[in-house]
Design an enzyme around this catalytic site. Structure first.
Site, PDB file in Angstrom:
ATOM      1  CG  HIS A 129      -3.251 -31.965  41.338  1.00 17.07           C
ATOM      2  ND1 HIS A 129      -3.745 -33.167  41.781  1.00 17.07           N
ATOM      3  CD2 HIS A 129      -3.739 -31.785  40.091  1.00 17.07           C
ATOM      4  CE1 HIS A 129      -4.511 -33.698  40.827  1.00 17.07           C
ATOM      5  NE2 HIS A 129      -4.515 -32.879  39.791  1.00 17.07           N
ATOM      6  CE  LYS A 163     -13.611 -37.029  35.882  1.00 16.25           C
ATOM      7  NZ  LYS A 163     -12.293 -36.427  36.115  1.00 16.25           N
ATOM      8  NE  ARG A 172      -1.230 -35.384  32.991  1.00 17.45           N
ATOM      9  CZ  ARG A 172      -2.292 -36.109  33.276  1.00 17.45           C
ATOM     10  NH1 ARG A 172      -2.293 -36.864  34.334  1.00 17.45           N
ATOM     11  NH2 ARG A 172      -3.355 -36.095  32.508  1.00 17.45           N
ATOM     12  CB  SER A 191      -6.096 -38.014  40.211  1.00 10.67           C
ATOM     13  OG  SER A 191      -5.635 -36.773  40.654  1.00 10.67           O
TER      14      SER A 191
END
Length: 162
Positions: A17, A41, A90, A129
């Site tokens: 990040h 979440k 990614r 994460s």
């Protein structure tokens, strides 16, 4: 003035990040890193804690502002007169998901929100994460995934939940 928003959960903020933040901050006069309050979440850190972490991590970047939001990104962007969102990629699997989000945001914002994608630097291409949290939960070394002060905060948070 060229402004953009980099939205995300940032739970926790990783070196990946931070890489995207550093690179995007060079492209825009102002980069707003917006922490999403996602009720779907169960985050490790509260929104306020994530905002604090990001402020600490970006203190040396004067054109980076940290904020938080709930709801739709396109609503947040409209309310703040932002027309560009920054997202990191990614892998190809990220692209498929992010492209769908970008197209949806563009459609519901009446073509007022474009998304630019930055390919994650190779050394962070494996990093997520959720992966950091899993490694930390099992006592693994996360020193190469997050800034030192974030690693300390993660360990402290996990130990307080045991």
């Amino acid at each position: 003035m060229k402004r953009a928003v980099y939205p995300g959960s940032f739970d926790p903020m990783t070196l990946g990040h931070l890489d995207i933040i550093n690179r995007a901050s060079k492209m825009f006069d102002e980069l707003i890193v917006a922490v999403l309050n996602n009720n779907a979440k169960s985050p490790l850190f509260s929104v306020d804690e994530r905002v604090k972490i990001l402020k600490m991590a970006t203190a040396d970047l004067p054109n980076v502002k940290i904020d938080s939001f709930s709801g739709l990104l396109c609503d947040y962007a409209s309310e703040n007169n932002l027309h560009v969102a920054v997202r990191g990629l990614r892998a190809v699997t990220d692209f498929e998901y992010e492209l769908q989000l970008a197209q949806t945001n563009r459609m519901i914002s009446n073509n007022n929100l474009d998304t630019i994608f930055l390919a994650t630097s190779l050394e962070y291409s494996y990093l997520s994460s959720s992966g950091v949290k899993e490694i930390a939960y099992f006592g693994g070394d996360i020193s190469k995934t997050v800034p030192d002060f974030v690693a300390d905060m993660i360990r402290e948070k996990i130990n307080s939940k045991k």
